[in-house]
Scaffold this active site. Structure first.
Site, PDB file in Angstrom:
ATOM      1  N   LYS A 203       0.860  -1.180   0.000  1.00  0.00           N
ATOM      2  CA  LYS A 203       0.000   0.000   0.000  1.00  0.00           C
ATOM      3  C   LYS A 203       0.895   1.227   0.000  1.00  0.00           C
ATOM      4  CE  LYS A 203      -2.835   2.780   3.149  1.00  0.00           C
ATOM      5  NZ  LYS A 203      -3.438   2.890   4.490  1.00  0.00           N
ATOM      6  N   GLU A 253      -7.179  12.930  13.484  1.00  0.00           N
ATOM      7  CA  GLU A 253      -6.433  11.727  13.859  1.00  0.00           C
ATOM      8  C   GLU A 253      -5.399  11.979  14.945  1.00  0.00           C
ATOM      9  OE1 GLU A 253      -3.780   8.136  11.791  1.00  0.00           O
ATOM     10  OE2 GLU A 253      -4.647   9.726  10.559  1.00  0.00           O
ATOM     11  N   GLU A 297      -7.941  -1.529   4.106  1.00  0.00           N
ATOM     12  CA  GLU A 297      -7.015  -0.413   4.324  1.00  0.00           C
ATOM     13  C   GLU A 297      -6.842  -0.141   5.818  1.00  0.00           C
ATOM     14  OE1 GLU A 297      -6.462   4.295   3.047  1.00  0.00           O
ATOM     15  OE2 GLU A 297      -8.118   3.119   2.217  1.00  0.00           O
ATOM     16  N   GLU A 429     -11.866  11.768  -3.441  1.00  0.00           N
ATOM     17  CA  GLU A 429     -11.535  11.692  -2.017  1.00  0.00           C
ATOM     18  C   GLU A 429     -10.605  12.836  -1.616  1.00  0.00           C
ATOM     19  OE1 GLU A 429      -9.061   8.749   0.951  1.00  0.00           O
ATOM     20  OE2 GLU A 429     -10.518   7.826  -0.408  1.00  0.00           O
ATOM     21  N   LYS A 433     -11.466  15.728   1.215  1.00  0.00           N
ATOM     22  CA  LYS A 433     -10.614  16.003   2.362  1.00  0.00           C
ATOM     23  C   LYS A 433     -10.152  17.459   2.377  1.00  0.00           C
ATOM     24  CE  LYS A 433      -8.956  11.275   3.059  1.00  0.00           C
ATOM     25  NZ  LYS A 433      -7.819  10.325   2.922  1.00  0.00           N
TER      26      LYS A 433
END
Length: 446
Positions: A203, A253, A297, A429, A433
């Site tokens: 990834k 986060e 993911e 995406e 964001k």
């Protein structure tokens, strides 16, 4: 706020008390309890006070959940690495709650590894609001005489000004440019998928930098205040070098919270759009919980964090997945709790930054690929922002972030690339964001 003015007067009295004419480090503290409701009604944030001050650097912090807010300014001692700050704490026998604030760059280096993008500092003045407790802290440090530095601190305090309201965000977007372009993004994604297919990576998280040109120069505090008001359930942070140059963000986060040897971190990976309509948002959230690509993911990140903490942690627990709903996007999150063998923020950062959620897997292969293909340097984007002390430390991941330079703003956003990733979906995406900050401006261009 009136309470802060009262604390400043009390601190002036404290600074008149004699200090040793010897080297050392001390923190002087005055505090008071206040009526939270009354305080919030008269002054919703410490940010206006910080933005009024004529001294730099400035650092602003607001927790995403806890009623904690901090405004710090001036610099007593700077540090290139977290390890330098920890050595300072130990050498000068700092009090457990003395905090060093700042940013750690995405491309971190070891203490003997050359240049670093980290910017950490022990501030001259620190104002912290925790619940109904308001504290003013002044750091005094000298390699020769604490008394001499206390005199400088007293002079510094006299220059601090009463808070003024922050000007509203009136700048408009007149142009924008993506790095990479849409075509470049497709090319980057194809290279990434080919590398994954060749088993060179599992990834990789690729990012885009969008440069906005504004109708007039921007005061960084105006953008921070607008984001704080709009983007809830986020860590808000800002490092200002002067009135028009800053790095700021509103990140959902947590990188980690360390309290003694107890560590709380999380896997925040997997994204879908949000919506103002609760029913629509819930439908999207259910899709996210059941989507194989997004679950995969997130699980990649969980496994990576668990593996990295294997040597540092005595115990580790992973919580069930949940969906976190933000203004423009929703994310999958799994909380992770560990007990560490020792309280070391150098070890925590080395273990956890960058996570697979912002770099990829394996870490070194993904970082090398990012350096090769991304047409910009990440700097502090996808690094971390927060503080450390002997007692505890907390850093958020520097996401949903922007670099401000007068009438130019760089907005950053990234997307995790796995087998089956679609360039157009990932581009959308990125837009979702970046919208958390971009939509703070009226009249945005498409």
């Amino acid at each position: 706020m009136k309470q802060l003015s009262h604390l400043l007067r009390r601190m002036q009295q404290v600074l008149r008390e004699p200090q040793p004419a010897l080297p050392g480090s001390r923190q002087l503290v005055v505090s008071l309890s206040m009526d939270v409701a009354a305080a919030e009604e008269s002054e919703p944030s410490l940010l206006p006070w910080l933005a009024t001050q004529p001294v730099y650097p400035q650092f602003y912090w607001q927790h995403r959940q806890e009623p904690e807010e901090a405004a710090v300014c001036g610099i007593v001692r700077g540090f290139r690495h977290v390890s330098d700050a920890e050595s300072f704490f130990q050498h000068y026998r700092s009090a457990p709650d003395v905090r060093v604030w700042g940013l750690n760059g995405f491309e971190r280096t070891t203490a003997d590894g050359g240049e670093s993008a980290d910017y950490l500092f022990l501030p001259r003045v620190e104002v912290i609001r925790q619940g109904n407790q308001l504290s003013l802290k002044v750091n005094v440090f000298s390699e020769t005489s604490l008394q001499a530095d206390a005199d400088e601190a007293a002079a510094f305090i006299k220059f601090l000004l009463p808070a003024h309201p922050i000007a509203p965000l009136t700048s408009r977007i007149v142009a924008q440019e993506h790095h990479p372009s849409r075509e470049g993004w497709v090319s980057m994604l194809e290279q990434a998928l080919a590398s994954i297919a060749a088993d060179e990576m599992e990834k990789v998280v690729l990012a885009r930098c969008t440069t906005l040109t504004l109708s007039q120069p921007l005061r960084e505090a105006s953008m921070m205040a607008a984001s704080r008001a709009a983007n809830h359930r986020c860590f808000h942070f800002m490092l200002a070098h002067n009135a028009e140059q800053a790095f700021m963000g509103s990140s959902p986060e947590r990188l980690y919270l360390r309290q003694g040897t107890t560590l709380n971190t999380e896997a925040l990976a997997g994204t879908v759009a949000s919506d103002d309509n609760d029913r629509t948002a819930e439908t999207l959230a259910q899709w996210l919980m059941n989507d194989r690509k997004n679950q995969c993911e997130n699980q990649f990140v969980v496994e990576d964090i668990s593996q990295r903490l294997q040597q540092s942690a005595a115990t580790l627990d992973v919580m069930p997945p949940e969906v976190i709903r933000l203004r423009k996007v929703q994310h999958l999150r799994r909380a992770i709790r560990a007990t560490l063998h020792q309280a070391s923020d150098t070890a925590c950062l080395n273990d956890l930054q960058p996570t697979a959620a912002v770099a990829g897997l394996p870490r070194q292969a993904a970082r090398a690929f990012i350096r090769q293909v991304e047409p910009f340097t990440r700097g502090w984007y996808a690094g971390s922002a927060g503080y450390l002390s002997l007692a505890q430390a907390e850093f958020c991941v520097a996401l949903r972030s922007a670099e401000i330079n007068g009438d130019k703003i760089n907005l950053y956003a990234g997307a995790g690339i796995l087998p089956g990733s679609d360039p157009e979906q990932e581009w959308v995406e990125l837009d979702n964001k970046a919208a958390g900050l971009k939509t703070l401006f009226d009249g945005e261009v498409s």
